[in-house]
Design a protein around this motif. Structure first.
Motif, mmCIF file in Angstrom:
data_model
loop_
_atom_site.group_PDB
_atom_site.id
_atom_site.type_symbol
_atom_site.label_atom_id
_atom_site.label_comp_id
_atom_site.label_asym_id
_atom_site.label_seq_id
_atom_site.Cartn_x
_atom_site.Cartn_y
_atom_site.Cartn_z
ATOM 1 N N LEU A 37 -21.771 80.170 25.454
ATOM 2 C CA LEU A 37 -20.792 79.220 25.973
ATOM 3 C C LEU A 37 -21.242 77.784 25.683
ATOM 4 O O LEU A 37 -22.393 77.421 25.945
ATOM 5 N N ILE A 38 -20.326 76.982 25.144
ATOM 6 C CA ILE A 38 -20.606 75.574 24.892
ATOM 7 C C ILE A 38 -20.225 74.778 26.134
ATOM 8 O O ILE A 38 -19.122 74.931 26.668
ATOM 9 N N HIS A 39 -21.144 73.936 26.591
ATOM 10 C CA HIS A 39 -20.921 73.113 27.783
ATOM 11 C C HIS A 39 -20.731 71.652 27.392
ATOM 12 O O HIS A 39 -21.237 71.203 26.360
ATOM 13 N N ALA A 40 -20.013 70.907 28.225
ATOM 14 C CA ALA A 40 -19.872 69.469 28.002
ATOM 15 C C ALA A 40 -21.253 68.825 28.034
ATOM 16 O O ALA A 40 -22.115 69.208 28.832
ATOM 17 N N GLY A 41 -21.471 67.847 27.167
ATOM 18 C CA GLY A 41 -22.792 67.253 27.020
ATOM 19 C C GLY A 41 -22.994 65.969 27.789
ATOM 20 O O GLY A 41 -22.401 65.745 28.843
ATOM 21 N N THR A 42 -23.817 65.089 27.212
ATOM 22 C CA THR A 42 -24.137 63.819 27.856
ATOM 23 C C THR A 42 -24.730 62.887 26.806
ATOM 24 O O THR A 42 -24.759 63.204 25.624
ATOM 25 N N THR A 43 -25.209 61.726 27.241
ATOM 26 C CA THR A 43 -25.874 60.794 26.335
ATOM 27 C C THR A 43 -27.364 61.106 26.273
ATOM 28 O O THR A 43 -27.899 61.809 27.144
ATOM 29 N N ASP A 44 -28.040 60.556 25.277
ATOM 30 C CA ASP A 44 -29.465 60.853 25.118
ATOM 31 C C ASP A 44 -30.309 60.344 26.281
ATOM 32 O O ASP A 44 -31.231 61.026 26.739
ATOM 33 N N SER A 45 -29.997 59.162 26.803
ATOM 34 C CA SER A 45 -30.808 58.622 27.896
ATOM 35 C C SER A 45 -30.626 59.408 29.186
ATOM 36 O O SER A 45 -31.577 59.597 29.947
ATOM 37 N N ILE A 46 -29.419 59.890 29.425
ATOM 38 C CA ILE A 46 -29.193 60.683 30.635
ATOM 39 C C ILE A 46 -29.819 62.064 30.480
ATOM 40 O O ILE A 46 -30.357 62.630 31.444
ATOM 41 N N ALA A 47 -29.795 62.614 29.272
ATOM 42 C CA ALA A 47 -30.473 63.892 29.036
ATOM 43 C C ALA A 47 -31.963 63.750 29.307
ATOM 44 O O ALA A 47 -32.597 64.659 29.863
ATOM 45 N N ALA A 48 -32.550 62.616 28.921
ATOM 46 C CA ALA A 48 -33.971 62.376 29.197
ATOM 47 C C ALA A 48 -34.225 62.323 30.697
ATOM 48 O O ALA A 48 -35.245 62.816 31.188
#
Length: 420
Positions: free
Chosen positions: A220-231
């Motif tokens: 399942l593909i999920h909605a993502g985020t930005t790189d800084s928030i992923a960090a």
């Protein structure tokens, strides 16, 4: 076994992480292909993802882990990087990166539509960038896709989806869950994606893509985020009061708060994460200033000689050039690093004290606007390894900063599939 896959599309390359709950199973990395920076092809992003994921699958096989055990996939990308595509996800414009600017004509049109402060204002705003893409399109566009959206779309074989975090600077309001009412005055609303909460399930992986990577057709593909928030998601739990200070080339602050705070006057804005708000801003101080004056070896050796129990209190505001974003939003703010001590140890100490004071000021500015007081402050970035800096920061923050177990954005993207 049910595993999650996080894909981080960063500035220098792509990283992937496979997680089994909180445990890291494997990581892989691949560089972006070399491109003409004046006309970036978004397909290069996908090529880097293909190369990285291929290496990741091989690593899993070497570990005896079946790639078909991956049940969830999420992607993070650089905030504000975007491209226009047709309905089959072929780029019809060059990609414009997060740091592209000079969209003055577009900015003027946006300012004519709104009163007061707004995140889309300015000649380097993401919405202005999207407007420029329309003028650069070679044929009729169907989708405006942020970098993470484009990669997720390639996995699904279908575009038209984004997340609260990537869409924020393009104008989407995560509180009302709407694009601005005046959007149609500056861009065709049909180009804009449907926006979901980070981590929201979107659809299963396209059959051909699953076969290509030997993944489960049910992944399942999920909605993502930005790189800084992923960090942030890699470094800290999602709990009110938890904060992360990133000590990289610049100093970035993020704090989970029950209260939304958007104050462009000091460079603050909020991303939505579940029922909380990730309040953040970034200062131009940081490691880039230190590296202007010291080598990596000098930083280690001189830091060890600092007597952190005896503060110098020289009131430095370390910047490489005039201009600051947060906690003071002033494009003309001058660096303050005089009088400069002749002794290198003292000079380094004064710089570290100045940066620590700026960090403390950042959290005070958030608190003064109704934000939460930090209950725990985790530290990411290269500066987290400097123990002397940590001691200096602890005194000004009234708590000892913590070093997270994980720091890689790809791990945070993987966490999206199970925690938000």
């Amino acid at each position: 076994m049910s595993l999650s896959l996080g894909i981080d599309v960063g500035t220098s390359g792509v990283r992937t992480a496979v997680m089994d709950g909180d445990a890291l199973v494997s990581m892989a990395r691949s560089d972006h292909p070399k491109q003409d920076q004046s006309r970036i092809d978004a397909n290069g992003w996908w090529e880097a993802v293909e190369a990285c994921l291929t290496a990741q699958i091989e690593a899993l096989n070497d570990l005896g882990v079946d790639p078909k055990s991956i049940s969830g996939i999420a992607v993070d990308g650089t905030s504000g990087s975007m491209v226009l595509t047709d309905g089959k996800l072929n780029p019809v414009s060059p990609a414009l990166m997060y740091n592209s600017k000079g969209f003055d004509e577009e900015a003027t049109k946006i300012e004519a539509c709104i009163d007061g402060a707004h995140i889309t204002k300015g000649s380097n705003s993401a919405l202005a960038r999207a407007m420029r893409l329309v003028s650069l399109a070679d044929s009729t566009p169907v989708h405006l896709l942020h970098q993470a959206d484009f990669i997720a779309a390639k996995f699904m074989g279908k575009g038209g989806h984004s997340d609260y975090n990537n869409a924020l600077k393009t104008g989407f309001d995560p509180e009302t869950k709407c694009w601005p009412y005046w959007t149609d005055q500056v861009i065709d609303p049909a180009l804009l994606p449907m926006v979901h909460g980070p981590g929201a399930p979107l659809r299963t992986i396209a059959a051909g893509v699953a076969d290509h990577f030997r993944l489960s057709p049910n992944a399942l593909i999920h909605a993502g985020t930005t790189d800084s928030i992923a960090a942030f998601l890699a470094s800290a739990p999602i709990k009110e009061g938890v904060a992360v200070t990133s000590l990289g080339s610049t100093l970035a602050i993020k704090l989970l708060s029950a209260t939304r705070i958007d104050d462009p006057s000091v460079g603050l804005y909020s991303h939505r994460l579940g029922n909380l708000w990730l309040v953040g801003g970034a200062s131009n101080t940081g490691g880039a200033v230190l590296k202007r004056y010291f080598t990596d070896d000098e930083l280690v050796q001189l830091s060890a000689k600092i007597n952190s129990e005896k503060a110098l209190n020289l009131d430095f505001y370390p910047l490489n050039e005039p201009g600051e974003r947060f906690p003071i939003n002033d494009p003309k703010l001058a660096p303050r690093m005089e009088p400069r001590p002749k002794d290198k140890v003292a000079f380094l100490q004064a710089l570290l004290e100045g940066m620590a004071a700026i960090e403390a000021m950042c959290y005070e500015e958030i608190k003064a606007r109704g934000g939460s007081t930090p209950s725990k402050i985790f530290t990411a970035g290269g500066g987290s390894k400097n123990e002397t800096w940590t001691v200096i920061r602890a005194k000004l923050l009234a708590q000892t900063p913590l070093v997270p177990i994980h720091r890689e954005a790809a791990i945070g993207a993987a966490n999206l599939t199970i925690t938000v």
